[in-house]
Design an enzyme around this catalytic site. Structure first.
Site, PDB file in Angstrom:
ATOM      1  CB  SER A 121      45.321  43.921  46.342  1.00 45.76           C
ATOM      2  OG  SER A 121      43.981  43.971  46.713  1.00 45.76           O
ATOM      3  CG  HIS A 138      44.239  48.830  47.796  1.00 50.14           C
ATOM      4  ND1 HIS A 138      44.655  48.085  48.878  1.00 50.14           N
ATOM      5  CD2 HIS A 138      43.865  47.914  46.862  1.00 50.14           C
ATOM      6  CE1 HIS A 138      44.535  46.802  48.610  1.00 50.14           C
ATOM      7  NE2 HIS A 138      44.070  46.660  47.393  1.00 50.14           N
TER       8      HIS A 138
END
Ligand SMILES: *[C@@H]1O[C@H](CO)[C@@H](O)[C@H](O)[C@H]1NC(C)=O
Ligand SMILES: *[C@@H]1O[C@H](CO)[C@@H](O)[C@H](O)[C@H]1NC(C)=O
Ligand SMILES: *[C@@H]1O[C@H](CO)[C@@H](O)[C@H](O)[C@H]1NC(C)=O
Length: 390
Positions: free
Chosen positions: A157, A361
């Site tokens: 990320s 995610h």
């Protein structure tokens, strides 16, 4: 906005006033010790004075540096104990280094500034400064300690965003990277769906309110962080409220890979400190539809950058080899946004959509069975990019 967000915000307020934390935090070093490995703690000071902690699990194979995402710390890589990525790599003999960006639990010191007393100056940073200063300082530390010329790297990320910032603004660092494995990479945020896109729309108003209230960072060790953990750790409603109500709508739903056991382990420390400027910078990237530097407003931009608009990060300068690994169900790092990134980077050596269709995610760091759908790809790429000691 999503109704559960209002419930969560009310809960935050009530807990800010009445709540308290009960579970003691377990550190990265303690988590490593539980897996039977020895660890070291290193410190490095950035060019602008932030003191960062880097954990190491020494090994005889080449060094590999892991960089965490937003709201996160090095804990993320060892959260799942023996099944974590860092421990899996250590078990294979890799020399594993776990970085920590400025402002988080492990990297809150500064040579001059006090994060509380000098809050306005201390928290005046975003992922930009982590890419410009934190990452280069950490890389130089690892190269110095290990004596290799290039290191392998993994980011998750925001932990990938900082590599793109560094590669574009300090291009000489591209030559120090053997390969970057970019897990759920973030650079564009142009195709983020609701509810996050709705929150991003009101970000300028939120930033103004927080700035007026002199709130320069959120979550982590602030009252809002203690409240968030107090709610999310509640054995009765913590999982439904925080996983289904708050996390899944933003990162993608995958209850199978994020069961209560992992949720309660994560909220032992998560969410960590985040500078308001960092959140707002990401919101700007999304609203302006440009992976560009921080927008201070036209007049300030003229003074700082010599142009009315902030300069774009030139991704064509990011010459390091990059492998993009993403989840089809990731609502933060969407496949559409990864496609923009893939088109802009000059040296993508692999693009993989994980063979787990609900991969979101968080599955790329905390997924219950990520050793099945993620680790084999990682190990194959690392085998291709050996960085031997001198
Ligand atoms: C993790 O592995 C170590 C070393 O093999 C072992 O001592 C430890 O008990 C394991 N932990 C768990 C929770 O299985
Ligand atoms: C920073 O400032 C706070 C409050 O002003 C104080 O309590 C704390 O001890 C200071 N920290 C250091 C390391 O000086
Ligand atoms: C924050 O940093 C910018 C440069 O990045 C600088 O222009 C500004 O004066 C700083 N503000 C504070 C309050 O330190």
């Amino acid at each position: 906005m999503h109704v559960s967000y209002w419930a969560f915000l009310c809960g935050l307020f009530v807990n800010c006033v009445y709540g308290e934390e009960k579970t003691p935090r377990r550190s990265t070093a303690e988590r490593i010790a539980l897996t039977g490995h020895r660890s070291e703690e290193h410190y490095v000071t950035t060019d602008d004075g932030y003191v960062l902690t880097v954990f190491r699990i020494p090994g005889s194979r080449g060094p590999i540096l892991l960089m965490h995402g937003i709201l996160d710390t090095s804990d993320t890589w060892v959260l799942r104990g023996n099944n974590s990525l860092a421990i899996t790599l250590a078990n294979l003999g890799y020399d594993v280094w776990l970085g920590n960006c400025r402002g988080n639990f492990y990297s809150k010191d500064h040579v001059k500034l006090n994060a509380t007393a000098d809050a306005k100056a201390y928290w005046n940073f975003s992922f930009h400064e982590s890419g410009l200063y934190d990452l280069p300082a950490t890389i130089d530390l690892v190269l110095k300690e290990t004596g290799v010329e290039k290191l392998n790297t993994i980011g998750h990320s925001q932990g990938t965003t900082i590599f793109f910032v560094m590669g574009s603004l300090r291009p000489e660092y591209n030559d120090k990277i053997n390969v970057l494995l970019a897990l759920a990479p973030i650079a564009h945020l142009q195709n983020v769906p609701p509810p996050l896109s709705s929150i991003i729309k009101v970000a300028p108003a939120l930033e103004a309110v927080l700035s007026e209230a002199k709130q320069y960072y959120l979550l982590g060790d602030s009252p809002s962080g203690k409240a968030a953990r107090s709610i999310c750790n509640n054995p009765l409603y913590g999982y439904p409220v925080c996983a289904y109500g708050v996390a899944f709508p933003v990162v993608g739903t995958d209850a199978e890979e994020y069961p209560p056991a992992i949720h309660y382990e994560a909220f032992n420390y998560y969410p960590d400190n985040v500078a308001v400027k960092s959140l707002y910078h990401f919101a700007q990237v999304s609203l302006r539809k440009q992976f560009a530097q921080y927008d201070n407003g036209a007049l300030e931009n003229l003074k700082i950058y010599g142009s009315v608009s902030p300069p774009k990060y030139d991704l064509s300068k990011v010459k390091m080899p990059v492998a993009l690994l993403c989840g089809a169900n990731d609502k933060l790092s969407t496949l559409d946004d990864v496609a923009l990134l893939r088109a802009a980077l000059p040296n993508v050596i692999q693009y993989t959509v994980l063979n787990w269709k609900r991969a979101n995610h968080l599955d790329l760091v905390w997924g219950k069975t990520m050793e099945k759908y993620l680790f084999p790809d990682i190990l194959k790429i690392l085998a291709r990019y050996k960085n031997l000691r001198k």
